[in-house]
Design an enzyme around this catalytic site. Sequence first.
Site, short mmCIF file in Angstrom:
data_model
loop_
_atom_site.label_atom_id
_atom_site.label_comp_id
_atom_site.label_asym_id
_atom_site.label_seq_id
_atom_site.Cartn_x
_atom_site.Cartn_y
_atom_site.Cartn_z
N SER A 106 8.16 0.47 4.45
CA SER A 106 6.90 1.19 4.22
C SER A 106 5.79 0.69 5.12
CB SER A 106 6.47 1.05 2.76
OG SER A 106 7.16 1.95 1.96
N HIS A 138 0.17 2.03 -0.57
CA HIS A 138 0.91 1.35 -1.64
C HIS A 138 1.38 -0.04 -1.22
CE1 HIS A 138 4.59 3.24 0.27
NE2 HIS A 138 5.11 2.09 -0.06
#
Length: 537
Positions: free
Chosen positions: A221, A111
């Site tokens: 992330s 992502h």
Amino acid sequence: MKRTLIFVCISLLAGSTSHTQQSTPAPSLNAPQPPPPPGASRPNTPAQGVVPVPVPIAPPKPNGPVQKSLVRITATSVEPDYKAPWNSGGIQRGVGAGFVISGNRILTNAHVVSNSRYLTVEREGDPNKYPATVQFVAHDCDLALITVSAPDFFKNMLPLKFGGIPALESTVSAYGYPIGGERMSVTTGIVSRIDFQLYTHSSIDQHLAVQISAQINPGNSGGPVMQDAKVVGVAFQGYSGDVAQGVAYMIPTPVISRFLKDISDMHYDKYPDLGITYSKLQNPAQRKFLGLKDDDRGVLVSTVVTAGPSAGIVQPGDVLLAIDDHPIASDSNVELEGERAEFQEVVERKFNSDSVKLDVWRDKQPTTVTIKLYTPWPYVIQAHRYDVRPRYVLYGGLLFQPLNLDLLEAYRPTDLRLRHFFEYFVVEQLYLQHPDVIVLTNILPDPINTYLAPYRGGIVDEINGKKVRTLDELASVLSETPDRFVIRMIGDGPPLVLDHNKVESARERIKARYNVLKEQNLEEQPMTKTPEQANKT
């Protein structure tokens, strides 16, 4: 069902920082000083009391010089526009992390780089931003590999090595570039849970995940979670603050190792699946009815997906007792490497074309079956799609699109029939009659389609008496030249009728008015990638 899990990277958020300070009362300046002992002189001290200041000691670095392995990734991405799919979509910018592994490769989350048009990578102590390219991306397990072509980029960079699954209550450290600054950040927490969890990037896939109490914020992330100088996971998602605080997840090394092994042939083949639904068998009366022993073993097969590998081999009503000789408990768990996990974790560690053995209880008799695994396609409708252009057909100002999760999130329809087709597409085998659930999603107003608004959100069933099962069939029928098109939707109600000649005369007018560059896209073609790059996803 409202999903509360959120990504922990790729959004640019602003937040306030609160500071707490712990203090101790200072000694009174007027307190009497004790007299010196006999024969001793009073030291030459200031009149006011002096509080000794402790010398700060730098904390140890149990994981080594991580800054020589960590990188900051900036992605400029374009999100598809499902309401006007002929447009390129909106431009967004996000920041994530990654880390160097063997072979001059950088591991990060899918992502972080999804839908990206331009990637840059920065390393600690270097003011330059280096263009990067995506090598492989696995949306079903939220992992990706990128690389930098600059010849000196990896000079003095240290590849990180992988460890195993950390023990419960052990301490781990998460590294990344969260909001609040541009330098490397490290947070520490404990391992609080090891379980199967939904990976929100795809919103359909469930894999092994490790819950940690280390603070994970936007920008973390893709960063490594480390223990004893080895990577034990990749930070990737957590709960929003209004749901739970201090709860974050990392992708553990079994999932990472499987991804790296899958791409060893220069192609990512995705996760296989048994293609079944099942229920737990913990109720004693139910077990007795099925003729099972009172040994707390087995799960009951509810449905078998016709397009899945178990079709014709496993039957609804079967009880699965063991998988590859691992006994399946009545709560669906098996023992793997000293840990309890969902029995599907055995399948998770396999690849397409691998086989799995099942011990089955059928009609109160034991039997054994072997299944050759692959990825069932019907689940795709319920997953997010990335790096592709939406499929659509525009005719007479009517926009037809196949139903999927991204479409639902874009339009947020309230029609219960549409929700039913989405939710039960696999379980009720709706894909057998409707491989594509074709929806009239939007109408570009024009005199030829006046008063057709009530048909918006309807599912196309047939056109001129021909059943329409796929978007390709819809495009083929609409390319014909009858006097009119009679379009019937699923359910009661009169058909939608279009005059062919009027549609043809209005075609250029509609395209010019709404800036439609292309009237249809029948394949999910990559937005920017070459065919060779697309083959690697």
